[in-house]
Write a protein that holds these residues in place. Structure first.
Motif, mmCIF file in Angstrom:
data_model
loop_
_atom_site.group_PDB
_atom_site.id
_atom_site.type_symbol
_atom_site.label_atom_id
_atom_site.label_comp_id
_atom_site.label_asym_id
_atom_site.label_seq_id
_atom_site.Cartn_x
_atom_site.Cartn_y
_atom_site.Cartn_z
ATOM 1 N N LYS A 237 0.819 -1.207 0.000
ATOM 2 C CA LYS A 237 0.000 0.000 0.000
ATOM 3 C C LYS A 237 0.854 1.259 0.000
ATOM 4 C CE LYS A 237 -3.311 2.538 2.892
ATOM 5 N NZ LYS A 237 -4.118 2.490 4.154
ATOM 6 N N HIS A 238 1.934 1.246 0.762
ATOM 7 C CA HIS A 238 2.770 2.443 0.918
ATOM 8 C C HIS A 238 4.013 2.416 0.035
ATOM 9 C CE1 HIS A 238 0.517 4.169 4.318
ATOM 10 N NE2 HIS A 238 0.292 2.913 4.686
ATOM 11 N N GLY A 239 4.105 1.443 -0.862
ATOM 12 C CA GLY A 239 5.192 1.419 -1.833
ATOM 13 C C GLY A 239 6.574 1.227 -1.245
ATOM 14 N N LEU A 240 6.685 0.424 -0.194
ATOM 15 C CA LEU A 240 7.972 0.201 0.469
ATOM 16 C C LEU A 240 8.723 -0.957 -0.177
ATOM 17 C CD1 LEU A 240 6.971 0.619 4.238
ATOM 18 C CD2 LEU A 240 7.857 2.343 2.646
ATOM 19 N N GLU A 241 9.928 -0.682 -0.622
ATOM 20 C CA GLU A 241 10.788 -1.725 -1.186
ATOM 21 C C GLU A 241 11.695 -2.337 -0.122
ATOM 22 O OE1 GLU A 241 10.850 -2.783 -4.459
ATOM 23 O OE2 GLU A 241 9.095 -1.538 -4.780
ATOM 24 N N ILE A 242 12.069 -1.556 0.866
ATOM 25 C CA ILE A 242 12.870 -2.027 2.002
ATOM 26 C C ILE A 242 12.189 -1.512 3.262
ATOM 27 C CG2 ILE A 242 15.125 -1.991 3.132
ATOM 28 C CD1 ILE A 242 16.392 -1.421 0.423
ATOM 29 N N HIS A 281 16.505 13.768 4.308
ATOM 30 C CA HIS A 281 16.185 12.604 3.494
ATOM 31 C C HIS A 281 17.257 11.520 3.555
ATOM 32 C CE1 HIS A 281 13.226 15.002 0.731
ATOM 33 N NE2 HIS A 281 12.687 14.654 1.887
ATOM 34 N N LEU A 282 18.279 11.740 4.403
ATOM 35 C CA LEU A 282 19.382 10.785 4.503
ATOM 36 C C LEU A 282 19.384 10.110 5.872
ATOM 37 C CD1 LEU A 282 22.315 12.709 2.770
ATOM 38 C CD2 LEU A 282 20.863 10.912 1.812
ATOM 39 N N PRO A 283 20.010 8.901 5.965
ATOM 40 C CA PRO A 283 20.097 8.194 7.252
ATOM 41 C C PRO A 283 20.847 9.025 8.291
ATOM 42 C CG PRO A 283 20.728 6.752 5.426
ATOM 43 C CD PRO A 283 20.620 8.144 4.868
ATOM 44 N N PRO A 284 20.494 8.861 9.575
ATOM 45 C CA PRO A 284 19.453 7.950 10.077
ATOM 46 C C PRO A 284 18.073 8.594 10.216
ATOM 47 C CG PRO A 284 20.738 8.790 11.898
ATOM 48 C CD PRO A 284 21.333 9.389 10.666
ATOM 49 N N CYS A 285 17.872 9.782 9.604
ATOM 50 C CA CYS A 285 16.575 10.452 9.712
ATOM 51 C C CYS A 285 15.562 9.972 8.675
ATOM 52 C CB CYS A 285 16.756 11.964 9.581
ATOM 53 S SG CYS A 285 17.540 12.714 11.033
ATOM 54 N N ALA A 286 16.019 9.373 7.599
ATOM 55 C CA ALA A 286 15.141 8.846 6.547
ATOM 56 C C ALA A 286 15.968 7.875 5.705
ATOM 57 C CB ALA A 286 14.584 9.975 5.689
ATOM 58 N N SER A 287 15.303 7.165 4.785
ATOM 59 C CA SER A 287 15.996 6.206 3.908
ATOM 60 C C SER A 287 16.770 5.191 4.739
ATOM 61 C CB SER A 287 16.964 6.943 2.961
ATOM 62 O OG SER A 287 16.320 7.962 2.263
ATOM 63 N N PHE A 288 16.165 4.774 5.871
ATOM 64 C CA PHE A 288 16.924 3.987 6.831
ATOM 65 C C PHE A 288 16.034 3.017 7.598
ATOM 66 C CE2 PHE A 288 18.540 3.496 11.205
ATOM 67 C CZ PHE A 288 19.803 2.965 10.945
ATOM 68 N N PRO A 328 13.157 6.982 -5.325
ATOM 69 C CA PRO A 328 13.821 7.743 -4.264
ATOM 70 C C PRO A 328 13.774 6.990 -2.935
ATOM 71 C CG PRO A 328 11.661 8.652 -4.683
ATOM 72 C CD PRO A 328 11.849 7.566 -5.696
ATOM 73 N N ALA A 329 14.909 6.910 -2.270
ATOM 74 C CA ALA A 329 15.031 6.078 -1.073
ATOM 75 C C ALA A 329 14.140 6.572 0.061
ATOM 76 C CB ALA A 329 16.493 6.036 -0.623
ATOM 77 N N HIS A 330 13.987 7.877 0.206
ATOM 78 C CA HIS A 330 13.203 8.392 1.332
ATOM 79 C C HIS A 330 11.712 8.113 1.172
ATOM 80 C CE1 HIS A 330 12.984 11.683 -1.627
ATOM 81 N NE2 HIS A 330 11.840 12.010 -1.046
ATOM 82 N N GLU A 331 11.312 7.654 0.006
ATOM 83 C CA GLU A 331 9.914 7.273 -0.201
ATOM 84 C C GLU A 331 9.719 5.757 -0.201
ATOM 85 O OE1 GLU A 331 8.395 9.046 -3.728
ATOM 86 O OE2 GLU A 331 8.770 11.105 -3.073
#
Length: 404
Positions: A237-242, A281-288, A328-331
């Motif tokens: 539903k939320h389009g999460l790949e990881i 948008h970068l780790p560890p605040c996002a894409s993580f 995009p990783a943050h999404e």
């Protein structure tokens, strides 16, 4: 006077015959030359021209003519061409398909099975009837027998839509048969190894290709509040790949990003300590997400598998690099809050180390974890720098001025 005329006519005829012979020889030589350059593979030694046939210029009574010699040479050329055509015909029956997987170029494409699976099959019956249900997902746990009760409770959460794969770091396998589900599980045993060692060797993307999602989990996770099927629904539903489930806030929490938020289904970003995130948008605040309970889509895992280093077994630093595999990783990287777990923080792997220089086994394991993190970061930064340098420009976020 008549006699003199006859002699003079005979005398005049000889130069004409000589000229005719010279012209014939010249034409034959030229013809042979053109044949030679047109068919370079024809060896002159294979024309087999007897010396008696070459001497026809001097022996007119031999009955040979220039035409006969040329006919003979042409027959040899045609025979050579016929042999070449036969060889080409034989070669054309050999299979060579350069688009096949490396090493399989000699196989007809229709027989190639470039992917496999972990489905268990029977030793009898029709192969098409082996699998009444084909699991769509794969879940792996790296386990020791001491954690059997926790793993028993965890595995019972997963339906027949999941293939169960246990990696045994203590070498104990048959004892797990006390559990009914163990009979349909796959057991891989290698003493004193980590889950990333197993993953690199047994979860090649072409082996796990049939599975939509791959769970690579530790053994000390409490799944009381976790429903795998609902989790998959939310990931889609939320389009999460990881992704990973949210962690119970009171235990085993290292990063704010993995903390369960009780007011939403999923979150993809958070706030960390000041100075910890150079970019929101970068780790560890996002894409993580962390590596203790990670879930990968099929496509994401194909990339991540290639990034796992063969000699670095603990996986430290990998969670900060997962963003390289989705865009995009943050999404596409996030935490599922409504399906949460508890990290029980059982230091079982540390007990698999050895005591050296007076240090406890767990201390040596922890030191190697930190060392591997630094090694991985250096390898990744070196690889990126070399890549961009080969293209004559600076990598993103580089502090270098004016390019490479």
């Amino acid at each position: 006077m008549a006699k003199f005329g006859a002699v003079s006519r005979r005398f005049l005829r000889k130069p004409n015959e000589t000229m005719r012979l010279i012209i014939s020889v010249t034409i034959g030589a030229l013809f042979g030359y053109f044949i030679g350059i047109s068919f370079p593979s024809v060896s002159i030694t294979k024309l087999h021209l007897p010396s008696s046939r070459i001497s026809y210029v001097e022996d007119k009574s031999s009955g040979l003519s220039t035409q006969a010699l040329l006919n003979h040479a042409w027959e040899n050329v045609k025979n050579k061409m016929k042999k070449n055509e036969t060889k080409t015909s034989v070669d054309s029956k050999k299979i060579y398909v350069p688009t096949n997987p490396r090493g399989a170029e000699s196989l007809p494409p229709g027989i190639i099975a470039s992917e496999s699976d972990l489905y268990l099959r029977r030793l009898w019956g029709n192969p098409t009837e082996d699998l009444p249900v084909k699991p769509k997902y794969l879940v792996t746990f790296t386990v020791g027998y001491a954690q059997k009760k926790n793993i028993d409770a965890a595995v019972k959460k997963f339906s027949q839509n999941f293939t169960i794969l246990l990696f045994h770091y203590d070498g104990i396998t048959s004892e797990w048969d006390e559990f009914e589900w163990s009979k349909r599980a796959i057991h891989v045993s290698a003493k004193k190894q980590t889950k990333w060692w197993y993953a690199k060797r047994f979860l090649h993307p072409d082996i796990v290709a049939p599975y939509d999602y791959v769970f690579i989990w530790d053994e000390d996770l409490g799944l009381e509040h976790f429903d795998p099927e609902e989790y998959i629904r939310l990931v889609r539903k939320h389009g999460l790949e990881i992704s990973q489930p949210g962690l119970e806030p009171n235990r085993g929490l290292t990063w704010q990003m993995t903390k369960r938020l009780g007011d939403r289904e999923v979150h993809k970003e958070t706030k960390e300590k000041p100075g910890w995130c150079s970019d929101p948008h970068l780790p560890p605040c996002a894409s993580f997400v962390e590596i203790m309970a990670t879930v990968f889509s099929r496509d994401a895992w194909r990339c991540v598998w290639h990034m796992i280093q063969n000699d670095l077994v603990h996986g430290w630093g990998l969670d900060f690099a997962l963003r390289k595999c989705v865009d995009p990783a943050h999404e596409k990287i996030g935490v599922v809050d409504s399906q949460w777990i508890v990290h029980q923080v059982v230091p079982s792997l540390g007990g698999q180390g050895e005591s050296t220089n007076g240090k406890a086994p767990w201390q040596g394991v922890r030191e190697r974890c930190r060392k591997e993190w630094g090694m991985f970061q250096n390898r990744l930064s070196d690889a990126e720098r070399n890549y961009f340098a080969s293209r004559l420009y600076s990598p993103p976020n580089s502090t270098a001025k004016g390019g490479v």
